[in-house]
Scaffold this active site. Sequence first.
Site, PDB file in Angstrom:
ATOM      1  N   ARG A 143      14.034  -2.280  -8.855  1.00 51.37           N
ATOM      2  CA  ARG A 143      12.546  -2.299  -9.043  1.00 51.37           C
ATOM      3  C   ARG A 143      12.379  -2.694 -10.061  1.00 51.37           C
ATOM      4  O   ARG A 143      12.274  -1.769 -11.305  1.00 51.37           O
ATOM      5  CB  ARG A 143      11.597  -1.288  -8.576  1.00 51.37           C
ATOM      6  N   LYS A 169       3.108   6.535   4.173  1.00 53.23           N
ATOM      7  CA  LYS A 169       2.655   5.738   4.416  1.00 53.23           C
ATOM      8  C   LYS A 169       2.059   5.235   5.659  1.00 53.23           C
ATOM      9  O   LYS A 169       1.830   4.277   6.051  1.00 53.23           O
ATOM     10  CB  LYS A 169       2.845   4.831   4.103  1.00 53.23           C
ATOM     11  N   PRO A 174       0.884  -1.007  -0.143  1.00 56.99           N
ATOM     12  CA  PRO A 174       0.310  -0.235  -0.279  1.00 56.99           C
ATOM     13  C   PRO A 174       0.731   1.694   0.035  1.00 56.99           C
ATOM     14  O   PRO A 174       2.089   1.520   0.696  1.00 56.99           O
ATOM     15  CB  PRO A 174      -0.680  -0.058   1.321  1.00 56.99           C
TER      16      PRO A 174
END
Length: 278
Positions: free
Chosen positions: A268, A59, A2
């Site tokens: 990534r 976050k 998330p």
Amino acid sequence: MPEAPEVEVVRLGLASGLTGRRFAEVAVGRDRVVRRTSRTALIAGLTGARVDEVDRHGKYLIIGLDTGRSAMIHLRMSGQVLLVDGDAGAPAHTHVDARLDDGRRMLFVDPRTFGEVVVFDPMRVADEVPELARLGPDPLRDGLDLAALRAGLRSRRRALKPLLLDQSFIAGIGNIYADEICHRARLRPTRRSDGLGLAAERRLASAIVDVLREAVAAGGSTLSDAQYVGVDGRPGEFQREHRVHARPGARCSTCGRGRIRRSTVAQRGTYHCPVCQR
Ligand SMILES: [Zn+2]
């Protein structure tokens, strides 16, 4: 994992369900979820406390309590915060089960157990949750100041994608939204941050705010692992609007000519359109 939009959707759900309520009874099933303190400290910190506000920075969820302390929740890879009825069964991997004074319950569920719930003293945040004190501005919560963004881009001299992932630069952007933001701004993820020029800097500033806001409005992004859901257990819808992330080989919906390409940037998986991102 998330990112700010998903955590914001959770925050909105918690703000309406928790504000003004007290935690009546708290059970903590697993030490790992409180690794930096203890189960005893989490239970003592929550039990009897009333929720005054539910905030978010990047976050991190930050629940302000009437005791003067705050609860920090980080979902990490697979954490979920659910609000359920008092007699509802708790799903597998429920690590915190907190009954509210209205009979409902707040559950913290985390199959992969990288997430965390901790009660801390906001006056001692730099000692107790040091990573919170190091976060950069949150574009959803604080807006984005163009002059500050330009100064940051010019002084950091890094590739755009790793810079966007740096939580001390801007808080809340992760792998999905870094790709979507770079595409919206028509900039390659490998472009250096210090040579963009004013027009591109402006596009980037707009893209950051627009993409994050649109994602919140769509309930966040739930990828194929289906691990992100809101407090009511519903998945997000924004994955349907992703223009590049996890869409290798698809035709770019913006230019209609490029095919989305996957590469590795800053370790990534990274997606961009070779035609409209320069
Ligand atoms: Zn394109």
